[in-house]
Scaffold this motif. Structure first.
Motif, PDB file in Angstrom:
ATOM      1  N   ARG A 636      -4.252   9.071   2.806  1.00 53.61           N
ATOM      2  CA  ARG A 636      -4.697   9.783   4.034  1.00 53.61           C
ATOM      3  C   ARG A 636      -3.996  10.889   4.341  1.00 53.61           C
ATOM      4  O   ARG A 636      -4.677  11.904   4.733  1.00 53.61           O
ATOM      5  CB  ARG A 636      -4.680   8.606   5.172  1.00 53.61           C
ATOM      6  N   ASN A 637      -2.594  11.000   4.227  1.00 51.73           N
ATOM      7  CA  ASN A 637      -1.860  12.004   4.816  1.00 51.73           C
ATOM      8  C   ASN A 637      -2.065  13.043   3.675  1.00 51.73           C
ATOM      9  O   ASN A 637      -2.133  14.473   4.096  1.00 51.73           O
ATOM     10  CB  ASN A 637      -0.552  11.537   4.709  1.00 51.73           C
ATOM     11  N   LEU A 638      -2.046  12.829   2.240  1.00 48.61           N
ATOM     12  CA  LEU A 638      -2.049  13.916   1.498  1.00 48.61           C
ATOM     13  C   LEU A 638      -3.333  14.624   1.514  1.00 48.61           C
ATOM     14  O   LEU A 638      -3.565  15.983   1.533  1.00 48.61           O
ATOM     15  CB  LEU A 638      -1.815  13.392  -0.079  1.00 48.61           C
ATOM     16  N   ALA A 639      -4.537  13.711   1.697  1.00 54.09           N
ATOM     17  CA  ALA A 639      -5.741  14.322   1.685  1.00 54.09           C
ATOM     18  C   ALA A 639      -5.883  15.313   3.000  1.00 54.09           C
ATOM     19  O   ALA A 639      -6.388  16.414   3.055  1.00 54.09           O
ATOM     20  CB  ALA A 639      -6.755  13.279   1.957  1.00 54.09           C
ATOM     21  N   LEU A 640      -5.423  15.113   4.201  1.00 53.61           N
ATOM     22  CA  LEU A 640      -5.489  15.591   5.246  1.00 53.61           C
ATOM     23  C   LEU A 640      -4.622  17.142   5.317  1.00 53.61           C
ATOM     24  O   LEU A 640      -5.061  17.978   5.724  1.00 53.61           O
ATOM     25  CB  LEU A 640      -5.441  15.136   6.618  1.00 53.61           C
ATOM     26  N   GLN A 641      -3.541  16.762   4.672  1.00 55.97           N
ATOM     27  CA  GLN A 641      -2.801  18.160   4.592  1.00 55.97           C
ATOM     28  C   GLN A 641      -3.443  19.018   3.448  1.00 55.97           C
ATOM     29  O   GLN A 641      -3.259  20.339   3.734  1.00 55.97           O
ATOM     30  CB  GLN A 641      -1.293  17.601   3.887  1.00 55.97           C
ATOM     31  N   HIS A 642      -4.013  18.514   2.459  1.00 58.31           N
ATOM     32  CA  HIS A 642      -4.730  19.538   1.707  1.00 58.31           C
ATOM     33  C   HIS A 642      -6.111  20.085   2.212  1.00 58.31           C
ATOM     34  O   HIS A 642      -6.099  21.381   2.022  1.00 58.31           O
ATOM     35  CB  HIS A 642      -5.192  18.731   0.426  1.00 58.31           C
ATOM     36  N   THR A 643      -6.567  19.459   2.990  1.00 55.07           N
ATOM     37  CA  THR A 643      -7.777  19.735   3.718  1.00 55.07           C
ATOM     38  C   THR A 643      -7.471  21.195   4.674  1.00 55.07           C
ATOM     39  O   THR A 643      -8.363  21.885   5.114  1.00 55.07           O
ATOM     40  CB  THR A 643      -8.523  18.704   4.424  1.00 55.07           C
ATOM     41  N   MET A 653     -12.954  17.094  -4.326  1.00 51.76           N
ATOM     42  CA  MET A 653     -12.920  15.998  -4.165  1.00 51.76           C
ATOM     43  C   MET A 653     -11.875  15.435  -3.079  1.00 51.76           C
ATOM     44  O   MET A 653     -11.897  14.712  -2.272  1.00 51.76           O
ATOM     45  CB  MET A 653     -12.826  14.878  -5.303  1.00 51.76           C
ATOM     46  N   LEU A 654     -10.717  16.182  -3.141  1.00 55.54           N
ATOM     47  CA  LEU A 654      -9.232  16.004  -2.274  1.00 55.54           C
ATOM     48  C   LEU A 654     -10.012  16.531  -0.729  1.00 55.54           C
ATOM     49  O   LEU A 654      -9.602  15.644   0.131  1.00 55.54           O
ATOM     50  CB  LEU A 654      -7.954  16.601  -2.571  1.00 55.54           C
ATOM     51  N   CYS A 655     -10.464  17.581  -0.602  1.00 55.08           N
ATOM     52  CA  CYS A 655     -11.103  18.105   0.524  1.00 55.08           C
ATOM     53  C   CYS A 655     -12.152  17.276   1.169  1.00 55.08           C
ATOM     54  O   CYS A 655     -12.042  16.853   2.505  1.00 55.08           O
ATOM     55  CB  CYS A 655     -11.573  19.513   0.344  1.00 55.08           C
ATOM     56  N   GLU A 656     -12.958  16.788   0.262  1.00 55.18           N
ATOM     57  CA  GLU A 656     -13.960  15.958   0.974  1.00 55.18           C
ATOM     58  C   GLU A 656     -13.502  14.490   1.332  1.00 55.18           C
ATOM     59  O   GLU A 656     -14.012  14.004   2.325  1.00 55.18           O
ATOM     60  CB  GLU A 656     -15.018  15.532  -0.215  1.00 55.18           C
ATOM     61  N   ASP A 955       0.925  10.790   9.263  1.00 53.13           N
ATOM     62  CA  ASP A 955       1.532  12.442   9.470  1.00 53.13           C
ATOM     63  C   ASP A 955       0.494  13.226  10.068  1.00 53.13           C
ATOM     64  O   ASP A 955      -0.622  13.424   9.463  1.00 53.13           O
ATOM     65  CB  ASP A 955       1.665  12.932   8.062  1.00 53.13           C
ATOM     66  N   GLU A 956       0.752  13.596  11.263  1.00 52.52           N
ATOM     67  CA  GLU A 956      -0.294  14.640  11.960  1.00 52.52           C
ATOM     68  C   GLU A 956      -0.001  15.987  12.182  1.00 52.52           C
ATOM     69  O   GLU A 956      -0.309  16.679  12.839  1.00 52.52           O
ATOM     70  CB  GLU A 956      -0.266  14.013  13.602  1.00 52.52           C
ATOM     71  N   SER A 957       1.150  16.327  11.444  1.00 54.53           N
ATOM     72  CA  SER A 957       1.470  17.619  11.251  1.00 54.53           C
ATOM     73  C   SER A 957       0.488  18.794  10.894  1.00 54.53           C
ATOM     74  O   SER A 957       0.471  19.809  11.132  1.00 54.53           O
ATOM     75  CB  SER A 957       2.929  17.763  10.593  1.00 54.53           C
ATOM     76  N   TRP A 958      -0.495  18.314   9.914  1.00 60.02           N
ATOM     77  CA  TRP A 958      -1.389  19.138   9.402  1.00 60.02           C
ATOM     78  C   TRP A 958      -2.331  19.815  10.587  1.00 60.02           C
ATOM     79  O   TRP A 958      -2.920  20.774  10.500  1.00 60.02           O
ATOM     80  CB  TRP A 958      -2.326  18.179   8.731  1.00 60.02           C
ATOM     81  N   LYS A 959      -2.267  19.097  11.901  1.00 58.16           N
ATOM     82  CA  LYS A 959      -3.174  19.818  12.937  1.00 58.16           C
ATOM     83  C   LYS A 959      -2.543  21.075  13.265  1.00 58.16           C
ATOM     84  O   LYS A 959      -3.333  21.772  13.942  1.00 58.16           O
ATOM     85  CB  LYS A 959      -3.300  18.738  13.945  1.00 58.16           C
ATOM     86  N   ASP A 960      -1.291  21.003  13.115  1.00 62.08           N
ATOM     87  CA  ASP A 960      -0.489  22.222  13.661  1.00 62.08           C
ATOM     88  C   ASP A 960      -0.523  23.325  12.592  1.00 62.08           C
ATOM     89  O   ASP A 960       0.075  24.405  12.856  1.00 62.08           O
ATOM     90  CB  ASP A 960       0.785  22.005  14.103  1.00 62.08           C
ATOM     91  N   ARG A 961      -0.724  23.075  11.200  1.00 61.89           N
ATOM     92  CA  ARG A 961      -0.865  23.970  10.216  1.00 61.89           C
ATOM     93  C   ARG A 961      -2.166  24.302   9.812  1.00 61.89           C
ATOM     94  O   ARG A 961      -2.316  24.511   8.352  1.00 61.89           O
ATOM     95  CB  ARG A 961       0.067  23.298   9.194  1.00 61.89           C
TER      96      ARG A 961
END
Length: 1249
Positions: A636-643, A653-656, A955-961
């Motif tokens: 879950r964390n890796l997929a959202l970080q990549h997206t 497929m990782l973005c999807e 990991d919710e840091s992706w929202k800031d990046r």
């Protein structure tokens, strides 16, 4: 040895049968000599002339070979072989490994070598069917192996084509492809000459016609002409098999289009050549003529490239493959006229020259090139002598002898896989030779279509008293039936017996009068169970009412007469897991009303805060895997970080995966769908051949497809991550097991290794020892260790031995990942029984990797290692299981996921919160039920373990990046109206935030029509809803001095067929969404979706009309706090359940007449701007406290005008809102459909809070 052998043969001819002891003594006394072969043979014949030796040529070597081939002499020699265990290499004897020609050239003598068994034997021998069922066997005039299926095709002289299936040559199809005009009882005159195979079916040719039929015998086309008098052969003109050339002993040749079944060109030869055979190789067509000549034709122009006279007689057979053309034919024999030449002539097609011929002393009758070995050929004589020769090294032939039972061989064909051959003889027999265990006609054969199996009868639940007898189909009877008896004679005779727990039955012991055991005391004494209700409710869930049929309470929530929990809990008290699958494990089915999917009550099946997934989408079998990814923190964390990064890979497929995970988390229990994920999966380059797509598989078990998908998806996601990831190996380290694969040659002990990464592991089950009768407990940790290390033995190529040897392989692990995905791979009854053992799957396992070795522990052993702390041990906890569930034997199994959702909870104190995800059915289950397996109905398919150290870490840091550069890539489109204005967001502007309002509208096209079936009562039922595709998205600024100015106006390229562009509503025409044709700037679906996803996660609030339907088709979930839907703002509540169209509200409240041009269709910018104005108007009414009064006015005026725009000034009625709502269009007929994604809010978005 040569002198003694020849002398002995001459004595045998002159003196007759010798004494057995003498024969043994003479053969035993033969010792190898050192004189050259020819001198030895000549001296022997000169010393012992014999009147019985008929020298027909000066080739003494051939004469000796003929003499040794006599049955009497061979019989004596075989007798000696059986006694001594050795044999002489004589050409006409089976298993020859030495030729007379090579002996003459090398001046070496015939060797004596040990005998050994040959496994290539006669597999089956059948008689070819005659022209009629009772006729004797018929002659085979042509035969060939199918290149695509396991079929052998034959033709006879009466024009009949017959096929045989498999190595047992079972009759498959038989049809008359060519008409026979001979009188009854006379020989036929429609000889089938040749077969060719294409994608559509089988091509056959006779003297007067060409025929194409499917492999099931259906005629596709048939060509005949008065000019066709003596056709003999045909050949494809290219590798595409689109055209064939047909020729024969006649002047015209014909070029035929295979797809159309039409003659495209009739070629008149200036100098007619009577062609008899054709073979295609390289860019040439090799053709033999009746006079013994060979012609090479250019496959494109059909001009003669080269020709030469090959034989005095005719060409008996030829074959061409790769760079070689091989022929055998009739040559002039001394004093005996024409005879089969004892050579196979070889022609190099690449260099256009003849090369050294291949010697074949018995007379080469038929020749075929090996389909897999480019320079190897198989030659056979009429008597059955078979020789395998490499044309590049003809000195080392290999000889076999086929038993023909005094018949003459009339044809030879090799199977396309090279693992056998078939031959025919003049006794009308077909003989198949090869290995009985490895025989396979083609390496990658397509499934052969057989007749449909009889449809299984529909199961009727007789335990329900109201089942009508007319549900049973019965034939017509003249006598009265029991169903016609009067009601006074019908009595209830009993109910179905109660089902006993299998565990209880296994505890009983046999007794004289039955079985005896302890009373389980599961019910009161003399209590009668209502087995009808139990059996009836166990296997079915009564579907809820549609939302349009339900009533609302005061708060706007739907009042359902019953809930799923009420239906299920009535039976749970009487059911146990051992008695069978609970009702909530059954496959879910969706019902569709006239309002589509939006009218289905999904909340009836899910009262949790975890969202389910819809099932009416292709490849939705993978829903359980997506739920497993969503609750596996690392993925879950890796997929959202990549997206969140700027990934421009269209089908990533990782973005999807990140899009789906984010949608499921935001939905909070509301229904979702993974349409875009499955669409991207189906567009992967190599996915079609891996049995992971439902549209490309047939009758494949879902559990196998799921395991294939697991093996494919994780390496694909790793490849996607490496394209733009900052730390390219981060995903590999998190999901991949890093190690080395070692291989050791058993012969020379040469060891080699290769670094590898395994993203999933398949469990391997060792066969139980037959001699071990003790009940040994099996542990999952031991099974996992054996499966990971993989000690195996197989055949492979040894680099040191330079040949195939027995190879021992193993795996050495260097590092284990944070997530272990394990494929259960259960295929045997022993494996199923193993998983049925209670407590077999542990909740936790510990793994130690030390000195390239893998150790796994569970239970007390794990606790002991944790206490000692000698080695670094990684503890993994079970996060989820994808289970294969079979409700009944007649019903196909389906997949569900059982997940411990507490692992993905940020609160570390949460433990053991297991939930069942059965598509859109979501309910909590106990840990005992989650880990319970039964060989009858529930077995694991994929198991997921995650390191305990990463549990509860979200990991919710992706929202800031989030990379917002995608918002700057919007292009200006051609103006459809004079008022068109557009300006994309500039990097100099401030980014949208939680206080930003955006007006949005989307247009759609219909990709697939809905499927409708008519019930027995005459009512229509939707079996599959229509499928729409996103075509255009327009987003306008809702704040500031540039409000109502569009900053996104994208048209989406659609590569799949469009059923209807819905021009009246979408404003799009054919070609507008096709790359290279459209005058718009087209972008990919992911590009548009990413823009909306970025705006969503930046906190923007979306304003529009009927947004629930738009967001559903776009496949994005927007929380209701970020949705301002004017359709809900001006909802009339209890006044009417009708939803008002955007056009009617604009006319009534804004005084604007929009959507006037029915030809041009709607404009999404105009619709979005109108919705924005309606929202502002609503704010004005709210500030003045006039909202309810305005709604009353809308209701009364709407009733007066039927909620439609009134007639125009010219007296003509203006276009009405269509009765059937177009997918995604803001203008639709008001219906009582409630929003599923944003149900019943008391407020209407943040502006009204």
């Amino acid at each position: 040895m040569i002198e003694s052998l020849v002398g002995y043969l001459v004595e045998a001819e002159e003196e007759g049968e010798p004494n057995a002891k003498e024969e043994d003594a003479k053969l035993a006394a033969h010792t190898p000599g050192t004189k050259p072969f020819r001198a030895s043979v000549t001296a022997a014949f000169a010393a012992r002339p014999s009147p019985h030796l008929n020298l027909i040529s000066n080739d003494i070597e051939t004469d000796v070979s003929q003499l040794i081939s006599s049955m009497r002499i061979r019989r004596r020699i075989r007798k000696r072989w059986k006694q001594t265990g050795t044999r002489c290499d004589i050409p006409s004897v089976p298993l020859l490994r030495f030729s007379f020609a090579s002996a003459a050239r090398s001046s070496t003598c015939v060797r004596t070598i040990p005998m050994k068994t040959d496994h290539r034997t006669q597999t089956v021998r059948i008689a070819h069917p005659g022209p009629s069922p009772n006729a004797p066997p018929g002659v085979v005039t042509a035969f060939a192996f199918d290149t695509a299926q396991e079929l052998l095709w034959t033709g006879n002289e009466y024009g009949r084509v017959t096929s045989f299936y498999g190595q047992d040559l079972q009759r498959y199809t038989s049809y008359r492809g060519h008409s026979n005009s001979a009188p009854r009882g006379a020989p036929g005159n429609a000889h089938v000459k040749q077969f060719l195979f294409c994608e559509k079916g089988v091509l056959s040719i006779s003297s007067k016609s060409i025929h194409l039929s499917s492999r099931t015998g259906l005629t596709l086309w048939h060509l005949s002409s008065p000019d066709m008098v003596e056709l003999r052969c045909m050949s494809f003109l290219s590798s595409s098999n689109a055209e064939i050339i047909v020729a024969g002993c006649q002047k015209p040749m014909y070029r035929i289009d295979v797809d159309k079944g039409a003659i495209t060109d009739a070629i008149e030869q200036s100098a007619p050549v009577a062609f008899t055979m054709m073979r295609r190789a390289r860019d040439l067509i090799c053709a033999s003529s009746h006079d013994g000549s060979i012609h090479l034709l250019d496959s494109k122009t059909l001009s003669v490239v080269n020709s030469w006279k090959a034989y005095a007689g005719s060409v008996n057979d030829m074959d061409a493959r790769g760079d070689y053309l091989l022929t055998c034919g009739w040559a002039q024999q001394q004093h005996h006229g024409l005879g089969l030449e004892r050579l196979v002539r070889v022609y190099d097609l690449k260099n256009q020259r003849s090369v050294a011929p291949v010697t074949f002393g018995q007379g080469a009758a038929f020749v075929r090139m090996h389909p897999k070995l480019s320079s190897t050929c198989i030659v056979i004589s009429q008597s059955g002598a078979i020789q395998s020769i490499d044309v590049q090294n003809p000195d080392v032939p290999m000889m076999r002898f086929a038993q023909t039972f005094e018949a003459q061989v009339t044809g030879l064909e090799l199977v396309p896989s090279g693992k056998g051959f078939a031959m025919t003889d003049n006794h009308c027999q077909i003989t198949l030779w090869g290995s009985s265990t490895k025989m396979q006609f083609t390496e990658f054969s397509r499934p052969t279509e057989f007749e449909d199996t009889p449809a299984s009868t529909k199961h009727l639940d007789w335990s329900t008293a109201d089942i009508p007898l007319n549900m049973v189909g019965m034939p017509y009877y003249r006598e009265a039936l029991f169903s016609g008896l009067p009601n006074s004679l019908v009595h209830e005779v009993g109910a179905p017996p109660a089902k006993w727990d299998p565990a209880f039955l296994s505890s009983l012991r046999k007794f004289e009068h039955g079985m005896v055991g302890p009373n389980p005391r599961t019910s009161r004494r003399y209590e009668v169970q209502n087995t009808r209700s139990i059996n009836g409710m166990q296997h079915s869930i009564i579907a809820p009412k549609f939302l349009s049929e339900q009533r609302k309470d005061e708060e706007g929530q739907y009042e359902v007469d019953r809930r799923l929990s009420e239906d299920v809990n009535k039976t749970l008290g009487m059911l146990t897991l051992t008695s069978g699958p609970p009702v909530y494990y059954q496959p879910q089915k969706m019902a569709y009303s006239k309002f589509g999917v939006d009218d289905f009550d999904f909340r009836y099946f899910n009262q949790t805060r975890f969202s389910g997934l819809e099932i009416h989408i292709v490849n939705s079998y993978a829903n359980p895997l997506l739920q497993l990814f969503r609750f596996t923190n690392v993925i879950r964390n890796l997929a959202l970080q990549h997206t969140a990064l700027d990934c421009r890979l269209e089908n990533c497929m990782l973005c999807e995966t990140g899009f789906v995970v984010d949608m499921l988390e935001k939905a909070q229990g509301l229904i979702c769908q993974a349409t875009n994920f499955f669409k991207a999966l189906s567009k992967q380059n190599n996915a079609a051949g891996l049995a992971i797509l439902e549209e490309n598989t047939f009758n494949t078990q879902l559990t196998i497809m799921m395991q294939n998908l697991t093996r494919y998806l994780l390496p694909t996601m790793d490849d996607n991550f490496r394209r733009i990831g900052v730390n390219a190996s981060q995903l590999q380290l998190a999901l991949g097991t890093i190690g080395r694969a070692y291989s050791v040659c058993s012969s020379c002990s040469y060891e080699d290794y290769k670094d590898q990464v395994w993203f999933s592991h398949d469990l391997t089950y060792s066969k139980p020892a037959k001699h071990n009768q003790r009940n040994v407990r099996h542990y999952f940790s031991r099974l996992l260790k054996e499966s990971v290390e993989r000690y195996e033995q197989h055949r492979g190529w040894c680099m040191r031995c330079q040949s195939y040897k027995a190879i021992r392989s193993r795996r050495a692990l260097l590092r284990t990942p944070s997530v272990l995905l394990i494929n259960a791979a259960i295929h045997t009854p022993e494996a199923k029984s193993l998983w049925s053992t209670p407590g077999f799957l542990p909740r936790e396992i510990g793994i130690i990797v030390h000195d390239d070795q893998f150790f796994c522990y569970e239970g007390q052993d794990l606790q002991l290692h944790l206490q000692r702390r000698i080695y670094d041990i990684t503890v993994y906890e079970l996060t989820g299981i994808i289970a294969d569930v079979s409700m009944t034997e007649s019903q196909q199994s389906h997949l569900v996921s059982v997940v411990n959702v507490s692992v993905a909870d940020p609160e570390p104190t949460k433990r053991d919160n297991w939930h069942l995800f059965n598509d859109f059915m979501v309910r909590p289950v106990s840990a005992q039920e989650a880990l319970y397996f039964d060989a009858r109905w529930k077995l694991p398919s994929v198991i997921s373990y995650q390191a305990k150290g990463v549990s509860h870490h979200l990991d919710e840091s992706w929202k800031d990046r989030i990379d917002t550069s995608v918002l700057y890539r919007s292009s200006t489109q051609p103006a459809l109206t004079p008022s068109y204005q557009f300006r994309a967001i500039s990097p100099l502007e401030s980014l949208p935030n939680q206080n930003t309002h955006c007006a949005i509208d989307a247009e759609f096209v219909r990709l697939l029509r809905e499927e409708i079936e008519m019930n027995a009562d005459g009512k229509r039922a939707i079996t599959r809803p229509a499928r729409s595709g996103l075509a255009r998205v327009s987003v306008l600024r809702g704040d500031g001095h540039e409000q109502e100015l569009a900053f996104i106006d994208d048209y989406i390229a659609i590569n799949e067929p469009v059923d209807d562009y819905l021009t009246q509503y979408s404003g799009l025409n054919p070609g507008d969404l096709t790359i290279g044709i459209s005058h718009f700037t087209l972008v990919s679906l992911k590009e548009v979706y990413k823009k909306l996803w970025v705006l969503l996660n930046l906190g923007c609030k979306f304003i529009g009309h009927g947004l629930s339907s738009d967001f559903r088709t776009i496949n994005i979930h927007v929380p209701e706090a970020q949705v301002i839907d004017t359709q809900d703002l001006f909802s009339l509540g209890e006044r009417t359940r009708r939803k008002l169209s955007l056009r009617f509200l604009a006319w009534l409240l804004l005084g604007e007449d929009i959507q006037q041009n029915l030809v041009a269709g709607h404009d999404s910018i105009e619709d979005a701007r109108t919705a924005l104005k309606l929202w502002r108007k609503y704010l004005e009414y709210e500030d003045a406290g006039l909202v309810e009064r305005i709604k009353d006015d809308i209701y009364y005026r709407g009733k007066a005008y039927d909620f439609k725009v009134p007639v125009g000034r010219d007296g003509k009625r203006m276009p009405e809102t269509p009765h059937a709502s177009a997918p995604g269009t803001p203008e639709r007929k008001p219906v009582g459909v409630a929003r599923i994604n944003t149900p019943a809010r008391s407020d209407f978005g943040s502006p009204l809070r």
